[in-house]
Design a protein around this motif. Structure first.
Motif, PDB file in Angstrom:
ATOM      1  N   LEU A   1       0.815  -1.218   0.000  1.00 22.61           N
ATOM      2  CA  LEU A   1       0.000   0.000   0.000  1.00 22.61           C
ATOM      3  C   LEU A   1       0.851   1.271   0.000  1.00 22.61           C
ATOM      4  CD1 LEU A   1      -2.903  -0.977   2.435  1.00 22.61           C
ATOM      5  CD2 LEU A   1      -2.905  -0.947  -0.066  1.00 22.61           C
ATOM      6  N   VAL A   2       2.000   1.251   0.661  1.00 28.40           N
ATOM      7  CA  VAL A   2       2.821   2.460   0.689  1.00 28.40           C
ATOM      8  C   VAL A   2       3.365   2.776  -0.703  1.00 28.40           C
ATOM      9  CG1 VAL A   2       5.046   1.344   1.232  1.00 28.40           C
ATOM     10  CG2 VAL A   2       4.600   3.687   1.997  1.00 28.40           C
ATOM     11  N   ILE A   3       3.612   1.732  -1.509  1.00 28.64           N
ATOM     12  CA  ILE A   3       4.071   1.956  -2.884  1.00 28.64           C
ATOM     13  C   ILE A   3       2.934   2.521  -3.724  1.00 28.64           C
ATOM     14  CG2 ILE A   3       5.142   0.887  -4.898  1.00 28.64           C
ATOM     15  CD1 ILE A   3       6.059  -1.384  -2.970  1.00 28.64           C
ATOM     16  N   VAL A   4       1.722   2.000  -3.522  1.00 29.58           N
ATOM     17  CA  VAL A   4       0.559   2.516  -4.246  1.00 29.58           C
ATOM     18  C   VAL A   4       0.338   3.993  -3.908  1.00 29.58           C
ATOM     19  CG1 VAL A   4      -1.931   2.303  -4.559  1.00 29.58           C
ATOM     20  CG2 VAL A   4      -0.530   0.246  -4.390  1.00 29.58           C
TER      21      VAL A   4
ATOM     22  N   PHE B   1       0.590   7.058  -6.502  1.00 27.87           N
ATOM     23  CA  PHE B   1      -0.555   7.967  -6.610  1.00 27.87           C
ATOM     24  C   PHE B   1      -0.074   9.412  -6.503  1.00 27.87           C
ATOM     25  CE2 PHE B   1      -3.560  10.671  -4.291  1.00 27.87           C
ATOM     26  CZ  PHE B   1      -4.650  10.656  -5.137  1.00 27.87           C
ATOM     27  N   GLY B   2       0.885   9.648  -5.614  1.00 28.78           N
ATOM     28  CA  GLY B   2       1.458  10.990  -5.493  1.00 28.78           C
ATOM     29  C   GLY B   2       2.122  11.448  -6.771  1.00 28.78           C
TER      30      GLY B   2
ATOM     31  N   LEU C   1       7.506  12.067  -1.232  1.00 30.02           N
ATOM     32  CA  LEU C   1       8.627  12.009  -0.295  1.00 30.02           C
ATOM     33  C   LEU C   1       8.226  11.315   1.008  1.00 30.02           C
ATOM     34  CD1 LEU C   1      11.479  12.739   0.599  1.00 30.02           C
ATOM     35  CD2 LEU C   1      10.627  15.017   1.232  1.00 30.02           C
ATOM     36  N   GLY C   2       7.052  11.669   1.538  1.00 30.98           N
ATOM     37  CA  GLY C   2       6.596  11.052   2.780  1.00 30.98           C
ATOM     38  C   GLY C   2       6.430   9.553   2.661  1.00 30.98           C
ATOM     39  N   SER C   3       5.860   9.098   1.540  1.00 35.36           N
ATOM     40  CA  SER C   3       5.689   7.658   1.351  1.00 35.36           C
ATOM     41  C   SER C   3       7.034   6.972   1.170  1.00 35.36           C
ATOM     42  CB  SER C   3       4.780   7.392   0.145  1.00 35.36           C
ATOM     43  OG  SER C   3       5.335   7.946  -1.037  1.00 35.36           O
TER      44      SER C   3
END
Length: 413
Positions: free
Chosen positions: A234-237, A241-242, A398-400
């Motif tokens: 999910l963090v990659i998704v 998305f960003g 960046l946050g992800s």
């Protein structure tokens, strides 16, 4: 999780992969992506021109994104279960017909709600060529290479695929502009329908589709669906998305920036500055040293995106904007390559096409949402406010990336 170790040193894709799939495959896969890149901008263009409403145009493009969000991953799951060939042939035919139908609805007396409904179906049936191509190539690499060489070949292959995506996402809006200006506002969607039937169907019929069918599709071998909702996936998704959000924010705010200077038609050329640099640096990922790990790459290049976006927000001349977009291009290409490499590594067994489709859908959903939001803000608050949005999108990337680095720390060294 798959066996791919992202911390191995990248290297150029060996000739054996090219011999295995053939040069024709790469040409077909490239042109089969173009309709996907034309879709959102084509919908935006025809509605804004034919109905004279930026708001309705933004809502229509957002409906395309929602349709992709709802069904894109399901198409990937269907391809994992039944094979890419039958899924692609069905959705390519449906998508081509629906794009033509959408053009007809826009020029009819149908209410906006009907137009949004058809736009949703256009997004829902969008052929997921790019993620399916990645899944095919990763599966091919698994079969033809020794385990110790796979990570480097996967990294180089993801670099090529990301560069192809970057080129297409620059080419798509450019083709839309040429067709709309040279023929008619409906021409981009009709052209996209023709390209879909020609190249997406050819992509579906290519022999590599049968090989993909034989790799990991068996539902008895596939990981449970719940594995797709792990934090590492999910963090990659969210990160990709960003990136899509950044594309939508940047193109729309740049259009407003150039419109203020009486040259709105030049926005695509300006946007190309970012896209060309991005494609070049995406290919350059393959020569980065091994000690510059993928976890660090995502964070560092996303930080470059954020820095360039800050300059975009403060640009007061075309020259300054070109410099800012060039800096952004340095960051965005390697970031996308790294995200897709992590996607290949994080794919549960038998779910590689599903994960790649989730990532591809994330880009188009982000682009659609970013375009609609930025258009509304530019119309109500002005260009300076719209130019702030690319920086916010870069902050999401960046946050992800930072979260991803923490999640992978126990696994990847």
């Amino acid at each position: 999780m798959s066996h791919i170790d992202l911390e191995s040193a990248p290297a150029d894709r060996p000739p054996s992969l090219l011999r295995s799939v053939g040069l024709g495959y790469f040409l077909i896969a490239f042109f089969a992506r173009v309709p996907f890149a034309m879709m959102v901008v084509g919908v935006l263009t025809i509605v804004a021109t034919a109905r004279g409403s930026i708001s309705a145009a933004g809502m229509s493009s957002a409906a395309v994104g929602v349709g992709t969000a709802c069904f894109g991953a399901l198409l990937g799951a269907a391809a994992d279960r039944f094979g890419q060939r039958p899924v692609l042939i069905v959705v390519a035919t449906a998508n081509a017909l629906l794009m033509v139908a959408f053009a007809a609805v826009v020029y009819s007396d149908a209410p906006d709600l009907a137009m949004y409904a058809v736009a949703f179906t256009v997004g829902a049936t969008a052929p997921q060529v790019a993620p399916m191509s990645r899944a095919r190539l990763v599966g091919m690499i698994d079969r033809i290479t020794r385990p110790e060489r796979r990570p480097r070949i996967v990294s180089s292959t993801m670099a090529y695929e990301s560069a192809a995506d970057e080129t297409v996402f620059v080419l798509g809006p450019f083709v839309v502009g040429i067709l709309a200006a040279g023929l008619a506002p409906w021409a981009p969607l009709v052209g996209a329908a023709v390209l879909t039937m020609a190249f997406v169907v050819a992509f579906a019929l290519h022999p590599t589709a049968r090989r993909a069918r034989n790799t990991g599709h068996d539902s008895q071998l596939a990981s449970p669906i719940r594995e797709l909702f792990r934090a590492r996936v999910l963090v990659i998704v969210i990160g990709i998305f960003g990136v899509g959000l950044f594309f939508g924010n940047t193109l729309t705010s740049l259009t407003s920036f150039m419109a203020d200077r009486g040259a709105a038609e030049s926005a695509g050329v300006m946007y190309g500055v970012m896209g060309i640099g991005s494609a070049i640096f995406a290919l350059g990922v393959s020569i980065l040293p091994a000690r510059f790990t993928p976890r660090a790459r995502w964070v560092v290049f996303a930080a470059v995106m954020l820095l360039g976006s800050t300059l975009v927000a403060t640009a007061d001349s075309i020259v300054t904007m070109v410099v800012a977009l060039g800096l952004v291009g340095i960051g965005i290409g390697p970031t996308i390559v790294t995200q897709y490499s992590f996607g290949a590594a994080a794919s549960p067994v038998g779910r590689s096409t599903t994960v790649m489709t989730m990532l591809g859908s994330g880009v188009i959903v982000g682009q659609s949402f970013g375009s609609a939001l930025t258009g509304q803000i530019a119309e109500t608050l002005g260009t300076p406010a719209a130019l702030l949005l690319p920086a916010l999108a870069a902050a999401v990337v960046l946050g992800s990336g930072i979260v991803n680095a923490r999640l992978y720390r126990p696994v990847l060294r």
